[in-house]
Design a protein around this motif. Structure first.
Motif, PDB file in Angstrom:
ATOM      1  N   SER A  64      -0.823  11.455   9.003  1.00 15.87           N
ATOM      2  CA  SER A  64      -0.624  12.808   8.485  1.00 15.87           C
ATOM      3  C   SER A  64       0.560  13.533   9.107  1.00 15.87           C
ATOM      4  CB  SER A  64      -1.912  13.624   8.662  1.00 15.87           C
ATOM      5  OG  SER A  64      -2.237  13.701  10.029  1.00 15.87           O
ATOM      6  N   LYS A  67       5.405  13.451   7.469  1.00 13.54           N
ATOM      7  CA  LYS A  67       5.364  14.268   6.256  1.00 13.54           C
ATOM      8  C   LYS A  67       6.703  14.917   5.922  1.00 13.54           C
ATOM      9  CE  LYS A  67       3.604  18.057   8.936  1.00 13.54           C
ATOM     10  NZ  LYS A  67       2.586  19.033   9.185  1.00 13.54           N
ATOM     11  N   CYS A  81      10.131  10.161   0.169  1.00 14.24           N
ATOM     12  CA  CYS A  81       9.462  10.918   1.226  1.00 14.24           C
ATOM     13  C   CYS A  81       8.641   9.988   2.093  1.00 14.24           C
ATOM     14  CB  CYS A  81       8.581  12.008   0.628  1.00 14.24           C
ATOM     15  SG  CYS A  81       7.217  11.388  -0.340  1.00 14.24           S
ATOM     16  N   GLY A  84       3.103  10.121   4.640  1.00 16.29           N
ATOM     17  CA  GLY A  84       2.052  11.102   4.907  1.00 16.29           C
ATOM     18  C   GLY A  84       2.205  12.403   4.135  1.00 16.29           C
ATOM     19  N   VAL A  85       3.258  12.519   3.329  1.00 11.70           N
ATOM     20  CA  VAL A  85       3.432  13.715   2.502  1.00 11.70           C
ATOM     21  C   VAL A  85       2.300  13.753   1.476  1.00 11.70           C
ATOM     22  CG1 VAL A  85       4.917  14.811   0.775  1.00 11.70           C
ATOM     23  CG2 VAL A  85       5.928  13.778   2.799  1.00 11.70           C
ATOM     24  N   THR A  86       1.704  14.934   1.284  1.00  5.08           N
ATOM     25  CA  THR A  86       0.611  14.999   0.313  1.00  5.08           C
ATOM     26  C   THR A  86       1.144  15.350  -1.077  1.00  5.08           C
ATOM     27  OG1 THR A  86       0.201  17.342   0.686  1.00  5.08           O
ATOM     28  CG2 THR A  86      -1.030  15.790   2.056  1.00  5.08           C
ATOM     29  N   GLU A  89       1.848  18.974  -1.454  1.00  5.70           N
ATOM     30  CA  GLU A  89       3.128  19.454  -0.939  1.00  5.70           C
ATOM     31  C   GLU A  89       4.273  19.134  -1.910  1.00  5.70           C
ATOM     32  OE1 GLU A  89       3.581  18.685   3.194  1.00  5.70           O
ATOM     33  OE2 GLU A  89       4.560  20.643   3.276  1.00  5.70           O
ATOM     34  N   THR A 111      -2.384  11.581   0.303  1.00  4.49           N
ATOM     35  CA  THR A 111      -1.018  11.291   0.714  1.00  4.49           C
ATOM     36  C   THR A 111      -0.372  10.302  -0.255  1.00  4.49           C
ATOM     37  OG1 THR A 111      -1.688   9.426   2.082  1.00  4.49           O
ATOM     38  CG2 THR A 111      -1.606  11.589   3.156  1.00  4.49           C
TER      39      THR A 111
END
Lengths: 446, 245
Positions: A64, A67, A81, A84-86, A89, A111
């Motif tokens: 996490s 990100k 990206c 861990g980028v959700t 986001e 993610t």
């Protein structure tokens, strides 16, 4: 001993430790996975329902903190990206600029790494396939220290194994995939009541061509002549330029603060819910313009809604059966669920035939049904085993991301190429799920 | 705030605040020690919508380079509306007690180098009669405790320095924002146990962004630290000196 949970909070397992993985570009700080004494498994938001994101007795790699966005090309919509980028986001940053996810699952709190590892699907599967269909490449870290660029042309087998590979092939550092252009944050939605499964299939057939998104809510209480009734929902992105200046803001209503001692979702509350949904659609067809959040992520409005299911947690069951089984298999499954007498929240959709590059991907052509079950011990497990018998008989499959209990035999019949897949597993990587459905030891010998 | 100079830009708190300035479309000039980290933060902020992002690698202990880096930032952005100073180290208290050099180097990084860059920035903003100076201090500077008083000394000194600076800059329409984060889950605190009080860096980033836009004097973040520290400050010394804090 630390506890990492999955969304269903069943089973509950102890993990040895959690290692937080820092941002990927810091080459000097990349973790030496080989040095970790136990087996490892990447962990993102913990939104898998069962034990595919758990590693009992082992170590989880908490992604996490990875990100960062790395690049975006507004000419093509190609976004790079960290894993861990959700999705939440990505939407927050990109939707105001007119870009949306190529594929949206039922929650935006997952993610990118998790989206790949489970090769997630959404309401547009019949038009867009799975998330893996939109990947151009990703970087995979193996426990021997190799960093491998995987794409449809490089390290092809690992590319295919990692998509839907349940995090077992290594740690995804970053990924690159195509977003799709949208006019605004709204959808034109039609909701159509249907009285039985035949109507559902007819509606689905009639809608697949002209509607990008289709899904149905299914009443799992109604029996007899009402069996298989529900509400069919179809939608397209709204095309109005006028709405593009508007950004809908939806805040979480509340977060469930603690585990309820028992499940709030029981036969009475669910019967009331099912009836209210069905009868709220007095007219055969309801048309509205909806913002993307209630359309794609209706449950995200309540934080940690899984706690509603009480301390014992919940189980999900999502299966798909082939089209040629017609309505027979689905009718049998739904009859079985209704006969249980306990209502469950159910979602029904027809998958399309766009093939994912993923080796172990779940979606395949046919109707898919997803259900929530409050966990009531062996009674619940027995019902699900019975459903498995039907799914196996018709040559269908069950979704590992949502599973906590399918048998070895079931898994291996649903995923006959699991042995081909297993040669691409990183010897350091393992999960509770994988050990359960195969006979692999906690840590394979390298 | 269109043009912002961020010192210690790869720190988690600075990065979180910078994400929001990027979303606003600001132009950012990042200064940090680690080149590869800087590159990541730079690319992240670009994707998030910053009009322009410049990055410059520098160890802030090189005090003689401060004027040059400040001038470079002015040049690159064509002016300056705000500076956010966020660099620092949470040193090992035991090591600082054992070694004079380590203690002094803690003070140097967390206090002296901040005073240096702030002196340059203050003179610029005073002339411009407009701007915002924001500095990340710490609740550790509110009262000396045995567990981290060397770090606390640097942050406490900074607190007094900023009070004076705020007093001086008031007539020049320059806001001086002292940011006092509590326990935040960042790489800096990776070794600590994560209790109830541990806050997310995103939350602190939001608070910093808002406080800078408002020109707030002192920000405790998350908010409840204002009350925790009020209590801690009022414990009488005869009792306090016996506590294990």
């Amino acid at each position: 001993m630390a506890q990492k949970q999955s969304w269903g909070r069943y089973p509950k397992v102890e993990t040895q430790a959690t290692r937080v993985i820092q941002s990927v570009q810091l080459l000097d700080e990349l973790p030496n996975l080989a040095q970790i004494e136990a087996s490892v498994l990447p962990y993102g938001c913990g939104r898998s329902y069962g034990d595919s994101c758990l590693n009992e007795g082992g170590v989880v790699l908490d992604a996490s903190s990875m990100k960062n966005f790395l690049n975006f090309d507004p000419a093509t919509g190609l976004l790079r990206c960290e894993a861990g980028v959700t999705l939440a986001e990505i939407i927050e940053v990109m939707l105001p600029r007119g870009w949306f996810l190529p594929v949206s699952p039922g929650t935006k709190f997952v993610t990118v790494g998790g989206a790949i590892a489970n090769d997630i699907h959404g309401k547009n599967h019949h038009k867009a396939g799975t998330f893996g269909c939109h990947l151009s490449r990703f970087m995979l870290l193996r426990s021997n220290g190799d960093k491998l660029l995987c794409s449809p042309t490089e390290n092809t087998a690992l590319f295919r194994a990692t998509i839907g590979g349940l995090g077992l092939t290594g740690l995804i550092l970053w990924a690159e995939f195509y977003l799709k252009p949208v006019q605004n944050a709204f959808l034109d939605v039609e909701e159509i009541r249907f009285n039985n499964l035949d109507e559902f299939f007819a509606l689905s057939k009639a809608s697949d061509k002209d509607y990008e998104y289709t899904v149905s809510w299914l009443d799992t209480i109604a029996a007899g002549k009402n069996l298989g009734r529900g509400v069919f929902i179809r939608g397209n992105h709204n095309q109005s330029g006028y709405l593009s200046s508007q950004t809908p803001k939806r805040k979480q209503l509340f977060t469930v603060p603690f585990d309820l001692p028992f499940s709030l979702l029981n036969r009475y509350s669910i019967t009331a819910f099912n009836n209210s949904v069905y009868y709220s659609h007095i007219h055969k067809v309801t048309r509205k313009v909806k913002s993307y959040e209630p359309f794609f992520y209706p449950l995200d409005i309540v934080g940690r809604w899984n706690r509603f299911y009480g301390r014992d947690g919940l189980l999900q069951y999502q299966c798909v059966v082939p089209y040629d089984s017609d309505t027979v298999a689905m009718t049998e499954i739904i009859t079985r669920i209704v006969a249980m007498g306990e209502g469950f929240l159910a979602v029904l959709k027809n998958f399309g035939d766009i093939k994912s590059p993923g080796m172990l991907s779940f979606p395949r052509p046919g109707p898919t049904l997803a259900l929530d079950f409050p966990y009531h011990g062996s009674k619940t497990l027995r019902l699900m085993e019975n459903l498995d018998t039907i799914v196996r008989e018709y040559g269908g499959a069950v979704y590992p991301a949502k599973d906590a209990r399918m048998s070895k035999q079931s898994f291996q019949s649903y995923y006959p190429n699991w042995q081909e897949f297993s040669q691409y597993i990183d010897p350091k990587f393992s999960s509770s799920f994988w050990r359960r459905v195969t006979d692999s030891p906690p840590q394979n010998e390298a | 705030m269109r043009r912002i100079l961020i010192i210690g830009a790869t720190s988690a708190l600075a990065h979180e605040a910078a994400k929001l300035f990027a979303k606003d479309g600001a132009t950012l000039f990042l200064v940090g020690r680690n080149r590869s980290k800087l590159e990541v933060v730079e690319s992240d902020l670009k994707v998030r919508g910053a009009t322009q992002v410049h990055a410059f690698q520098l160890d802030l202990n090189q005090l003689d380079r401060h004027q040059a880096i400040f001038d470079t930032a002015l040049d690159a952005m064509g002016g300056l509306d705000a500076i956010l100073v966020a660099h620092g180290t949470l040193g090992d208290q035991q090591a600082s007690q054992d070694s004079v050099n380590i203690a002094l180097s803690e003070l140097s990084t967390n206090f002296m180098s901040v005073v240096s860059i702030l002196t340059i920035a203050a003179n610029y903003f005073e002339k411009q009669k407009n701007g915002c100076i924001a500095v990340i201090g710490s609740v550790a500077g509110d009262r000396g405790r045995q567990s981290n008083y060397v770090y606390g000394t640097a942050k406490g000194g900074l607190d007094v320095f900023l009070q004076g600076l705020r007093n001086r800059m008031a007539k020049s329409n320059v806001a001086v924002v002292t940011i006092k984060p509590g326990l935040i889950d960042t790489p800096m605190t990776a070794g600590m146990k994560k209790g109830l009080l541990m806050a997310k860096a995103e939350v602190v980033g939001r608070d910093i962004h808002a406080a800078m836009l408002k020109g707030q004097s002192t920000l405790y973040t998350p908010w409840f630290w204002r009350y925790i520290m009020t209590i801690i400050r009022y414990i009488p010394e005869p009792i306090f000196k016996r506590l294990k804090l």
